[in-house]
Write a protein that holds these residues in place. Structure first.
Motif, PDB file in Angstrom:
ATOM      1  N   SER A  72      33.604  36.332  34.090  1.00 22.93           N
ATOM      2  CA  SER A  72      32.213  36.744  34.300  1.00 22.93           C
ATOM      3  C   SER A  72      32.071  37.747  35.433  1.00 22.93           C
ATOM      4  N   HIS A  73      33.106  37.860  36.261  1.00 24.43           N
ATOM      5  CA  HIS A  73      33.072  38.784  37.396  1.00 24.43           C
ATOM      6  C   HIS A  73      33.812  40.091  37.108  1.00 24.43           C
ATOM      7  N   ARG A  74      34.150  40.320  35.859  1.00 28.91           N
ATOM      8  CA  ARG A  74      34.859  41.558  35.524  1.00 28.91           C
ATOM      9  C   ARG A  74      34.028  42.788  35.861  1.00 28.91           C
ATOM     10  N   SER A  75      34.678  43.747  36.498  1.00 34.52           N
ATOM     11  CA  SER A  75      34.033  45.013  36.830  1.00 34.52           C
ATOM     12  C   SER A  75      35.123  46.076  36.909  1.00 34.52           C
ATOM     13  N   LEU A  78      37.166  45.640  40.227  1.00 33.87           N
ATOM     14  CA  LEU A  78      38.011  44.444  40.222  1.00 33.87           C
ATOM     15  C   LEU A  78      39.160  44.586  39.228  1.00 33.87           C
ATOM     16  N   TYR A 203      42.202  36.749  35.180  1.00 35.26           N
ATOM     17  CA  TYR A 203      41.215  37.828  35.086  1.00 35.26           C
ATOM     18  C   TYR A 203      41.591  38.818  33.985  1.00 35.26           C
TER      19      TYR A 203
END
Length: 246
Positions: A72-75, A78, A203
């Motif tokens: 959910s924090h994929r960017s 990152l 990730y």
């Protein structure tokens, strides 16, 4: 560690010399090595226990929840970071660190033994990981893979090698006599690197969290066993009662 081994072996020598009519000076070292192996077996037992629950619904739920939270924090930023970190925990990353370790061992400490020890720990970890993957035969997660992978999933080779390699480096830096703040800073960076390499594999979608945990446990087993083994060899070689031709 060396002081504890010396104390333990001295007490073992006294005990054995009193109990045995034919006492062999190498016997305390053999017993200590067996005890180190038993510690390794205990660690392997924990690893096996985790392996046995890989197919359970409970672990599957934990894997799903943790993976979802990480993804959910994929960017963009990152992804670049974790892609770089995962390469640090790959073959070329270790080659760079090994070369740097060789230079430091030769120039700073003027001893090759640290280089040999680091290389052996990494080799044992990598070799055992290949065997474990083939025996357990767990497929990769059915997710989008942000990096190419070819081998099986459990245990994570990146996590296992990172814990074994950088974990052993942490031990060496702990032993080195150097500036306290540099030592603490280096240990914290290495610990963060181990954690980052593990998280990067989740990730990037190529491992389950349980793969990472299994890799960390297996890597830690090698670190503990090798620390005991290397220190035991050092104490053995420095014992004046041991014949030089043994």
């Amino acid at each position: 560690m060396i002081k504890l081994l010396i104390i333990f072996i001295k007490k073992l020598k006294v005990f054995l010399s009193k109990k045995l009519s034919h006492y062999n000076v190498t016997l305390p070292y053999a017993i200590t090595l067996v005890l180190a192996l038993l510690i390794g077996v205990f660690g392997i037992n924990i690893f096996v226990e985790l392996t046995e629950v890989l197919s359970t619904e409970t672990l599957s739920n934990y894997d799903t929840k943790i993976t979802s939270a990480v993804l959910s924090h994929r960017s963009t930023s990152l992804t670049k970071y974790f892609t770089f970190i995962t390469h640090v925990g790959d073959v070329y990353g270790y080659l760079v660190v090994l070369i740097l370790s060789a230079i430091i061992s030769l120039v700073v400490f003027k001893r090759w033994k640290y280089m040999v020890q680091i290389t052996l720990v990494l080799f044992l970890s990598a070799l055992s990981n290949v065997v474990l993957k083939r025996v357990i035969n767990r497929a990769r997660p059915d997710l989008e893979h942000l990096v190419a992978v070819e081998t099986l999933s459990y245990p994570s080779g990146h996590a296992m090698s990172a814990m074994a390699f950088y974990g052993f480096l942490i031990y060496l830096f702990y032993r080195f006599k150097m500036n306290r703040y540099i030592k603490i800073g280096t240990i914290l960076v290495l610990a963060f690197l181990i954690l980052s390499i593990g998280v990067s594999r989740i990730y990037l979608g190529v491992h389950y969290p349980s793969d990472i945990l299994g890799g960390f446990i297996a890597g830690a087993i090698w670190v503990v066993f090798c620390i005991v083994l290397f220190n035991l060899i050092e104490v053995f070689r420095s014992d004046p009662k041991i014949p030089n031709n043994i």
